[in-house]
Design an enzyme around this catalytic site. Structure first.
Site, short mmCIF file in Angstrom:
data_model
loop_
_atom_site.label_atom_id
_atom_site.label_comp_id
_atom_site.label_asym_id
_atom_site.label_seq_id
_atom_site.Cartn_x
_atom_site.Cartn_y
_atom_site.Cartn_z
N TRP A 1 -3.75 6.61 1.70
CA TRP A 1 -5.38 6.03 2.21
C TRP A 1 -6.28 7.06 2.89
O TRP A 1 -5.55 7.51 4.02
CB TRP A 1 -5.44 4.59 2.41
CG TRP A 1 -5.84 3.47 1.28
CD1 TRP A 1 -6.70 2.92 1.20
CD2 TRP A 1 -4.61 2.94 0.39
NE1 TRP A 1 -6.59 2.06 -0.06
CE2 TRP A 1 -5.34 1.95 -0.50
CE3 TRP A 1 -3.31 3.16 0.42
CZ2 TRP A 1 -4.55 1.43 -1.27
CZ3 TRP A 1 -2.75 2.81 -0.63
CH2 TRP A 1 -3.35 1.61 -1.49
N GLU B 1 -0.75 -6.49 9.71
CA GLU B 1 -2.29 -5.70 9.23
C GLU B 1 -3.52 -6.48 9.96
O GLU B 1 -4.42 -6.06 10.39
CB GLU B 1 -2.25 -6.10 7.70
CG GLU B 1 -3.32 -5.41 7.04
CD GLU B 1 -3.45 -5.57 5.63
OE1 GLU B 1 -2.61 -6.41 5.08
OE2 GLU B 1 -4.20 -5.11 4.79
N TRP C 1 -9.02 6.75 5.18
CA TRP C 1 -9.07 6.40 6.60
C TRP C 1 -8.09 5.98 7.54
O TRP C 1 -7.81 5.97 8.63
CB TRP C 1 -10.51 5.38 7.09
CG TRP C 1 -10.50 3.86 6.67
CD1 TRP C 1 -9.60 3.12 5.96
CD2 TRP C 1 -11.19 2.99 7.47
NE1 TRP C 1 -9.89 1.82 5.96
CE2 TRP C 1 -11.14 1.74 7.09
CE3 TRP C 1 -12.32 3.23 8.32
CZ2 TRP C 1 -11.39 0.57 7.41
CZ3 TRP C 1 -12.95 2.02 9.07
CH2 TRP C 1 -12.57 0.60 8.46
N ASP C 2 -7.10 5.18 6.68
CA ASP C 2 -5.83 4.82 7.22
C ASP C 2 -4.94 6.22 7.63
O ASP C 2 -4.41 6.09 9.00
CB ASP C 2 -4.78 4.29 6.09
CG ASP C 2 -5.37 2.98 5.62
OD1 ASP C 2 -6.29 3.02 5.10
OD2 ASP C 2 -4.77 1.98 6.02
N ARG D 1 -5.50 -12.94 0.68
CA ARG D 1 -6.22 -11.82 -0.12
C ARG D 1 -7.35 -12.31 -0.59
O ARG D 1 -7.88 -13.44 -0.82
CB ARG D 1 -5.08 -11.27 -1.04
CG ARG D 1 -3.86 -11.02 -0.43
CD ARG D 1 -4.10 -9.46 -0.03
NE ARG D 1 -4.44 -8.52 -1.05
CZ ARG D 1 -5.13 -7.22 -0.42
NH1 ARG D 1 -4.93 -6.80 0.55
NH2 ARG D 1 -5.43 -6.58 -1.60
N ASP E 1 -13.17 -4.23 3.08
CA ASP E 1 -13.36 -4.57 1.69
C ASP E 1 -13.98 -5.89 1.39
O ASP E 1 -14.86 -6.03 0.38
CB ASP E 1 -11.89 -4.54 1.21
CG ASP E 1 -11.28 -3.00 1.24
OD1 ASP E 1 -11.76 -2.35 1.89
OD2 ASP E 1 -10.61 -2.76 0.51
N TYR F 1 -8.25 -12.09 4.25
CA TYR F 1 -8.45 -10.74 4.61
C TYR F 1 -9.94 -10.24 4.92
O TYR F 1 -10.58 -10.51 3.94
CB TYR F 1 -7.53 -9.91 3.90
CG TYR F 1 -7.91 -8.74 3.20
CD1 TYR F 1 -7.35 -7.42 3.08
CD2 TYR F 1 -8.99 -8.77 1.92
CE1 TYR F 1 -7.55 -6.33 2.26
CE2 TYR F 1 -9.52 -7.50 1.30
CZ TYR F 1 -8.48 -6.52 1.21
OH TYR F 1 -8.93 -5.45 0.61
N GLY G 1 -14.35 0.15 3.72
CA GLY G 1 -12.97 -0.30 4.27
C GLY G 1 -12.94 -1.62 4.95
O GLY G 1 -12.11 -2.08 4.82
N TYR H 1 0.92 -1.39 0.01
CA TYR H 1 -0.02 -0.04 -0.24
C TYR H 1 0.93 1.29 -0.04
O TYR H 1 1.04 1.83 0.88
CB TYR H 1 -0.92 0.00 1.25
CG TYR H 1 -1.70 -1.14 1.61
CD1 TYR H 1 -2.65 -1.60 0.62
CD2 TYR H 1 -1.45 -2.05 2.44
CE1 TYR H 1 -3.59 -2.89 1.00
CE2 TYR H 1 -2.60 -3.09 2.75
CZ TYR H 1 -3.24 -3.46 1.95
OH TYR H 1 -4.20 -4.42 2.03
N GLN I 1 -14.16 6.65 1.45
CA GLN I 1 -14.05 5.54 2.87
C GLN I 1 -14.69 6.18 3.97
O GLN I 1 -14.90 7.24 4.03
CB GLN I 1 -12.47 5.08 2.86
CG GLN I 1 -11.94 4.07 2.52
CD GLN I 1 -10.50 3.53 2.61
OE1 GLN I 1 -9.96 4.53 3.13
NE2 GLN I 1 -10.32 2.45 2.38
C1 2M8 Z 1 -7.54 -2.59 2.11
O1 2M8 Z 1 -8.00 -2.11 0.80
C2 2M8 Z 1 -7.21 -1.73 -0.42
C3 2M8 Z 1 -8.07 -1.20 -1.28
O2 2M8 Z 1 -8.61 0.02 -1.00
C4 2M8 Z 1 -6.78 -3.08 -0.83
O3 2M8 Z 1 -6.97 -4.43 -0.41
O4 2M8 Z 1 -5.81 -2.97 -1.73
C5 2M8 Z 1 -8.46 -2.29 3.06
O5 2M8 Z 1 -8.33 -2.75 4.44
C6 2M8 Z 1 -8.81 -0.74 3.47
O6 2M8 Z 1 -9.78 -0.63 4.50
C7 2M8 Z 1 -7.61 -0.24 3.63
O7 2M8 Z 1 -7.74 1.35 3.83
C8 2M8 Z 1 -6.46 -0.34 2.47
C9 2M8 Z 1 -5.29 0.36 3.20
O8 2M8 Z 1 -4.78 -0.15 4.34
O9 2M8 Z 1 -6.40 -1.89 2.57
#
Ligand code: 2M8
Length: 450
Positions: A40, A417, A42-43, A216, A183, A373, A181, A36, A118
């Site tokens: 993001w 995570e 809400w992160d 995933r 997902d 996840y 969030g 990631y 989000q």
């Molecule tokens: C996860 O989401 C992203 C897509 O937005 C992904 O899986 O690629 C989720 O856990 C989401 O809630 C979180 O904000 C993001 C980054 O931690 O990862």
């Protein structure tokens, strides 16, 4: 025995190492390196909850940077793709899929973003930072912060209430599972069944370069995510058009509960700044009624998401049903009954789990998956919301126990995570920012309350 000082030190180093300095006073916290890399929505707000205790300036920078991606209509996207054009694709789906600047005038010019949002935790985070600054530096600098962020927060909340709840139900409609969030949660399985992707472009998953594919989402689900994103792009990310024709429209219980908590903070800010409050009070009242009217299932005695297309509750047993308790407004008789769930082997009672922490899906549910996840694992942001709910209902002993279990888990496993409920094993990305941030928030709270 958990070493608090060591825990604090290692949580801070996770946040420090995930910081991306963009220069010119901007910067953000990556959720995790590798998988990631961008900012993001809400992160960044969760990270602010950690930083606020020892480096509030950094949490303000994170939020300030996030709001650079706000659209003209108030919408706040779920990803900001900082500095991307010169780099090879780091994350899929990237800006090339969303193409927001090409399809709508409303998107910002200086940073490419996604076209979905989000859960809006930013007003909660900002209020938390405000209180820290007030305690350390006094009212003038604290109020200055409110004055800077209030107009942007207000616009965001107004967008959500007007465009994502045109029915005035108090509950927010999401157009994509990623907007929740949570997902890949089985909460969305039933609503996704009707989605049959066609004409999908060839694409390559990049997430499974970093995390085992067994942890995933499955390809079948990913295809639906990409298909829904492309459908939204076809409307030019226009909420009215999506309301009319989009195949995924769900009233999201947890998103709306978080917005309610955030609206409350927005109201306090308005009061501090002598701004009008009646519109915000109206939003609060709508949720106070709406959460019962739309989400309460009398027979199951449970709160659920509501599918606008089938006009049915989505009745999968997941931890999301407990999130409304973090609002403190659910009658305590219902809370007392529901909290008993946690004592059952269904969730984390009776020694069913390695750590007494809430799994994202009930363990005995047929759809529970220990390591995939959002389909079963423990997430600490969810447990942090429950911890706040326990405090709101005066369950202080239980809240303390939950925090202790969090400390034990991350001390044993590291800041992953998510975690397997059955074994406690750390899963997904390593050194994950919000895991570190909510641990720090609980730790400071524990240390300050003796
Ligand atoms: C996860 O989401 C992203 C897509 O937005 C992904 O899986 O690629 C989720 O856990 C989401 O809630 C979180 O904000 C993001 C980054 O931690 O990862």
């Amino acid at each position: 025995m958990v070493d608090y000082r060591h825990l604090e030190h290692s949580a801070k180093s996770v946040l420090r190492n995930n910081w991306v300095d963009l220069g010119k006073g901007l910067g953000y916290t990556q959720p995790a390196q590798g998988i990631y890399p961008y900012q993001w929505n809400w992160d960044s707000a969760f990270a602010a909850y950690g930083f606020a205790h020892y480096d509030p300036t950094r949490s303000l920078t994170d939020l300030r940077t996030l709001f650079q991606g706000q659209w003209q209509n108030g919408f706040l996207p779920h990803i900001l793709f900082w500095d991307v054009p010169a780099q090879p694709e780091l994350y899929y789906p990237g800006p090339q899929l969303w193409e927001v600047q090409k399809v709508t005038e409303l998107a910002p010019k200086k940073v490419a973003t996604s076209g979905i949002t989000q859960p809006p935790l930013q007003a909660m985070a900002l209020w938390h930072i405000y209180k820290e600054i007030l305690a350390r530096q006094g009212p003038a600098p604290a109020k200055k912060i409110l004055a800077e962020f209030y107009p942007r927060l207000y616009k965001l909340h107004q967008f959500l209430h007007q465009k994502r709840d045109p029915e005035g139900s108090g509950l927010i409609t999401i157009f994509h599972p990623w907007e929740s969030g949570f997902d890949n949660s089985p909460r969305w399985d039933e609503a996704l069944e009707r989605i049959i992707p066609n004409n999908l472009p060839k694409y390559q998953r990049l997430d499974i370069r970093f995390v085992k594919s067994a942890q995933r989402p499955r390809k079948k689900q990913y295809d639906k995510y990409i298909y829904l994103a492309l459908k939204l792009k076809q409307t030019g990310y226009d909420s009215e058009k999506s309301y009319a024709e989009h195949p995924f429209k769900v009233k999201d219980l947890t998103f709306s509960s978080i917005l309610y908590l955030a609206d409350k903070r927005l109201l306090y800010m308005a009061q501090e700044l002598d701004q009008p409050t009646s519109e915000i009070k109206g939003w609060l009242e709508r949720f106070e009624k709406g959460v019962f009217q739309t989400c309460w299932h009398q027979e199951d005695q449970m709160f659920y998401d509501f599918d606008l297309i089938s006009q049915k509750h989505l009745r999968t047993q997941t931890a999301s049903s407990l999130v409304p308790f973090s609002t403190g407004l659910i009658p305590s008789s219902i809370f007392q009954k529901t909290i008993k769930l946690l004592e059952k082997a269904d969730y984390c009672g009776q020694g069913a789990c390695a750590y007494e922490l809430l799994p994202s899906v009930a363990i005995q549910s047929p759809v529970f998956e220990d390591s995939r996840y959002w389909r079963g694992p423990i997430w600490l942001n969810l447990n942090w919301l429950l911890w706040r709910g326990l405090q709101a209902y005066g369950y202080h002993q239980r809240a303390r126990h939950l925090a202790q279990e969090v400390f034990r888990l991350v001390s044993d496993q590291g800041f992953y995570e998510f975690f397997s409920p059955l074994t406690g094993q750390g899963l997904g990305a390593k050194n994950f920012s919000w895991t570190a941030a909510v641990t720090l928030d609980m730790l400071y709270h524990t240390l300050s309350s003796g």
